[in-house]
Write a protein that holds these residues in place. Structure first.
Motif, PDB file in Angstrom:
ATOM      1  N   GLU A  74     -11.422   2.989  -5.022  1.00 23.27           N
ATOM      2  CA  GLU A  74     -11.112   1.886  -6.267  1.00 23.27           C
ATOM      3  C   GLU A  74     -12.183   1.555  -7.041  1.00 23.27           C
ATOM      4  OE1 GLU A  74      -8.120  -0.596  -4.637  1.00 23.27           O
ATOM      5  OE2 GLU A  74      -6.637   0.934  -4.090  1.00 23.27           O
ATOM      6  N   PRO A  75     -12.043   1.338  -8.251  1.00 21.74           N
ATOM      7  CA  PRO A  75     -12.923   0.580  -9.045  1.00 21.74           C
ATOM      8  C   PRO A  75     -13.424  -0.939  -8.185  1.00 21.74           C
ATOM      9  CG  PRO A  75     -11.303   1.018 -10.346  1.00 21.74           C
ATOM     10  CD  PRO A  75     -10.946   1.449  -9.114  1.00 21.74           C
ATOM     11  N   LYS A  81      -7.909  -4.506 -17.866  1.00 27.10           N
ATOM     12  CA  LYS A  81      -6.677  -5.400 -17.861  1.00 27.10           C
ATOM     13  C   LYS A  81      -7.091  -7.031 -17.737  1.00 27.10           C
ATOM     14  CE  LYS A  81      -3.488  -1.974 -15.782  1.00 27.10           C
ATOM     15  NZ  LYS A  81      -2.575  -1.898 -14.843  1.00 27.10           N
ATOM     16  N   TYR A 113     -11.022   2.401   0.225  1.00 28.66           N
ATOM     17  CA  TYR A 113     -10.390   2.624  -0.995  1.00 28.66           C
ATOM     18  C   TYR A 113     -11.016   3.130  -2.112  1.00 28.66           C
ATOM     19  CZ  TYR A 113      -7.006  -0.206   1.712  1.00 28.66           C
ATOM     20  OH  TYR A 113      -6.094  -0.730   2.695  1.00 28.66           O
ATOM     21  N   THR A 130       1.262  -4.889 -18.243  1.00 27.71           N
ATOM     22  CA  THR A 130       0.460  -5.445 -18.856  1.00 27.71           C
ATOM     23  C   THR A 130       0.650  -6.497 -19.979  1.00 27.71           C
ATOM     24  OG1 THR A 130      -0.785  -3.447 -18.488  1.00 27.71           O
ATOM     25  CG2 THR A 130      -1.793  -4.801 -19.891  1.00 27.71           C
ATOM     26  N   ALA A 133      -9.150  -2.926 -22.054  1.00 29.21           N
ATOM     27  CA  ALA A 133      -8.034  -2.342 -21.709  1.00 29.21           C
ATOM     28  C   ALA A 133      -8.204  -1.812 -20.263  1.00 29.21           C
ATOM     29  CB  ALA A 133      -7.807  -1.355 -22.729  1.00 29.21           C
ATOM     30  N   GLU A 134      -9.328  -1.386 -20.002  1.00 28.38           N
ATOM     31  CA  GLU A 134      -9.492  -0.500 -18.750  1.00 28.38           C
ATOM     32  C   GLU A 134      -9.337  -1.290 -17.727  1.00 28.38           C
ATOM     33  OE1 GLU A 134     -10.405   2.845 -17.772  1.00 28.38           O
ATOM     34  OE2 GLU A 134      -9.693   3.126 -19.917  1.00 28.38           O
ATOM     35  N   LEU A 143      -1.836   5.255   8.720  1.00 28.06           N
ATOM     36  CA  LEU A 143      -1.691   5.320   7.069  1.00 28.06           C
ATOM     37  C   LEU A 143      -2.497   4.312   6.280  1.00 28.06           C
ATOM     38  CD1 LEU A 143       2.112   5.845   7.385  1.00 28.06           C
ATOM     39  CD2 LEU A 143       0.617   7.359   6.736  1.00 28.06           C
ATOM     40  N   TYR A 144      -3.244   3.402   6.818  1.00 26.70           N
ATOM     41  CA  TYR A 144      -4.038   2.636   5.925  1.00 26.70           C
ATOM     42  C   TYR A 144      -5.532   3.301   5.834  1.00 26.70           C
ATOM     43  CZ  TYR A 144      -1.135  -1.543   6.745  1.00 26.70           C
ATOM     44  OH  TYR A 144      -0.328  -2.588   6.554  1.00 26.70           O
ATOM     45  N   PRO A 145      -5.554   3.315   4.612  1.00 31.46           N
ATOM     46  CA  PRO A 145      -6.936   4.305   4.239  1.00 31.46           C
ATOM     47  C   PRO A 145      -8.087   3.745   4.746  1.00 31.46           C
ATOM     48  CG  PRO A 145      -5.610   4.027   2.311  1.00 31.46           C
ATOM     49  CD  PRO A 145      -4.997   3.118   3.224  1.00 31.46           C
ATOM     50  N   GLY A 172       3.982  -6.610 -12.776  1.00 32.71           N
ATOM     51  CA  GLY A 172       2.789  -5.924 -12.883  1.00 32.71           C
ATOM     52  C   GLY A 172       2.524  -5.285 -14.108  1.00 32.71           C
TER      53      GLY A 172
END
Lengths: 415, 154
Positions: B39-40, B63, B37, B87, B60-61, B32-34, B85
């Motif tokens: 992600e950015p 944060k 990732y 903003t 904003a993008e 289950l651990y990718p 979590g």
């Protein structure tokens, strides 16, 4: 020819006979969870209020409408919100089916909770039903879990921020918290992986578990003597305060288990009690049918007049103010607003453990309300506290979770 | 089969069953651990120093709040509330950050003043990339006193 086909499907005697009424139940996969005969007391509205049935019917509505919605939904962040818009404005009956799904989900949480309260107040968790209470608590938690995982799927602002808050609460669990969040989201952010995982949980794993446990729950009700009933009212006397297995009359056929062990594992009827029973067909089935129709009609009526909310597209850069969890978690969010570890971990864990332990720590054999004042008071206070906190979170919290009076103008709102 | 054999067999069987079960559960959890990732990246180029006005700039993008001070230079604070979590928003008049979710308030250094947040806001390392752009690394936490002095063109 038609008669032959009919007889091949319904193989018992005609239901105009007692044998036929019995065979209708025994020979039918769906109906045989019922006893062939039920006590008249089981049919009355009071005591059970048919809440277990209604919860089950809401589950059926949720499964059917959920499968319908799956035809148009893709669990991907680029299209999920567009699918919701399509369902709302383009797909024939799309908005109505989504409304039914959303309101039935809210209804199921309320009804399952009321069912749990009813079982508690009538002391129906006592011998021999202790473990069925435990299964019931897990069914309640699964219902909450299903509602929570469904919350992310529309991929709107409400979804994104409710899940942000919810999964961050999970990360407060000592030692494994951050790993649980990572596994739940499939990454460090709420994105495609998280949406896919919540989708799989929502449409497959949790419903599968819920249906399996529901079957065990119903089976055990059946084996423990059928629906709960107010024995202390019916029979009177100190001996009738517990639901105990009664020896069968000499003229009755014994269950196989009784022949083997010499002890009945489920309630047997005496001849006097036998006289107080009626056939499930038609008496119980008609009443269950009416309960189903009323449940269905209520969900449909609500869905006609109130649309399920859909806010703006999820925007990770902009937190709505106030950002509120689903209403049934607002009591916890209120506590979380003072301390995340207390509201998010300690209080829920203690509540669940207390619920699971109730049948094992409550040694009082009596089922009468007046004999159970202490535990009734404690449970009632907890229920009232939760309801009050939910009302505060829904109506009395505004921007920055500051206190507002509901009759004053305020920005944002509850969900 | 005598009693000794029976206990040996049953114990071995149970041990084998436990090892198999534990291995299966462990493998499932690991599954289950990718592996990757999607992600950015945590290290981001955010623009040239001259692009930033004095005072706070909210990205904003990402944060992130980027602060430009005429004496201290550049510093960057994560806008992710350490409570749950959400903003946070910077209120310039009060020189405070406030969280819309549960009302946590932080001072200009990120220290939690009141509300449920028990930890301060995170300050992130700001460096200068080879092409002259400012670079913020979300994976590298720094003290709130950290800043990067840059000879900016404006």
């Amino acid at each position: 020819m038609i008669k032959e086909i009919y007889r091949s499907v319904f193989r018992g005697d005609p239901v105009s006979t007692d044998k036929g009424k019995t065979e209708l139940v025994f020979y039918n996969l769906w109906l045989h969870i019922h006893p062939a005969k039920v006590r008249k007391e089981h049919l009355k509205l009071h005591h059970t209020w048919y809440l277990g049935f209604i919860a089950f019917y809401l589950l059926v509505i949720l499964c059917v409408t959920g499968v319908a919605l799956m035809f148009y939904y893709h669990p991907h962040t680029t299209v999920a919100y567009k699918d919701m818009k399509d369902l709302t404005y383009v797909v024939f009956l799309g908005q109505f089916l989504r409304n039914m799904h959303r309101w039935a989900a809210h209804g199921m949480i309320i009804v399952v909770f009321l069912h749990l309260c009813r079982v508690f107040f009538t002391a129906s968790y006592k011998t021999p039903r202790q473990f069925n209470w435990v299964i019931g608590v897990f069914l309640f938690l699964l219902t909450m879990g299903l509602s929570f995982t469904g919350y992310l799927l529309p991929w709107d602002q409400l979804a994104y921020w409710a899940i942000t808050v919810g999964t961050n609460i999970a990360s407060y669990v000592p030692i494994v918290g951050s790993e649980v969040r990572l596994l739940l989201l499939g990454g460090h952010i709420i994105g495609d992986q998280a949406l896919l995982r919540f989708y799989v949980l929502h449409v497959l794993l949790l419903p599968g578990l819920l249906i399996a446990l529901t079957m065990v729950h119903l089976w055990r009700v059946h084996k423990d003597g059928g629906l709960s009933r107010p024995l202390w009212k019916l029979d009177g006397g100190a001996d009738a305060t517990r639901e105990i297995a009664m020896p069968a009359g000499q003229e009755k056929t014994y269950g196989l288990m009784q022949i083997i062990t010499g002890k009945p594992i489920f309630e047997m009827l005496t001849p006097a009690e036998e006289a107080d029973t009626v056939f499930s067909y038609p008496y119980a089935f008609y009443r269950e049918g009416v309960a189903f129709l009323l449940t269905m009609a209520s969900v449909m009526a609500i869905s006609l007049f109130w649309n399920a909310p859909l806010e703006a597209l999820a925007n990770p850069a902009k937190t709505p103010n106030p950002a509120k969890a689903p209403w049934y978690f607002l009591g916890l969010q209120e506590v979380v607003s003072y301390s995340a570890i207390i509201g998010g971990v300690i209080v829920p864990a203690l509540l669940v453990m207390a619920l699971l332990a109730i049948p094992y720590i409550d040694r009082n054999p009596s089922r009468r309300l007046k004999d159970r004042r202490l535990i009734i008071t404690a449970f009632t206070l907890l229920v009232i506290a939760n309801i009050v906190l939910i009302i505060i979170g829904t109506y009395f919290r505004g921007e920055g979770w500051s206190w507002v009076w509901p009759w004053m103008d305020r920005a944002g709102g509850g969900h | 089969m005598d009693r000794r054999q029976f206990f040996t067999c049953s114990t071995s069987g149970m041990a084998l069953l436990f090892i198999t079960g534990a291995t299966a559960v462990g493998a499932l959890v690991r599954f289950l651990y990718p592996g990757v990732y999607d992600e950015p990246p945590q290290r981001l180029k955010i623009g040239y120093p001259g692009d930033f006005a004095f005072g706070p700039t909210f990205l904003a993008e990402e944060k992130i709040y980027v602060f430009r001070d005429d004496t201290k230079g550049f510093s960057a604070a994560s806008a992710v509330c350490p409570h749950l979590g959400c903003t946070v928003q910077y209120v310039g008049n009060d020189r405070q950050f406030s969280c819309p979710c549960h009302g946590s308030v932080f001072d200009a250094t990120g220290k939690a003043l009141y509300g449920p947040a028990s930890r301060p806001l995170e300050w992130l390392e700001v460096t200068l990339a080879k092409d002259g752009q400012l670079q913020v690394d979300g994976g590298r936490k720094v003290p709130d006193s950290y800043s990067l002095r840059v000879q900016a063109s404006s």
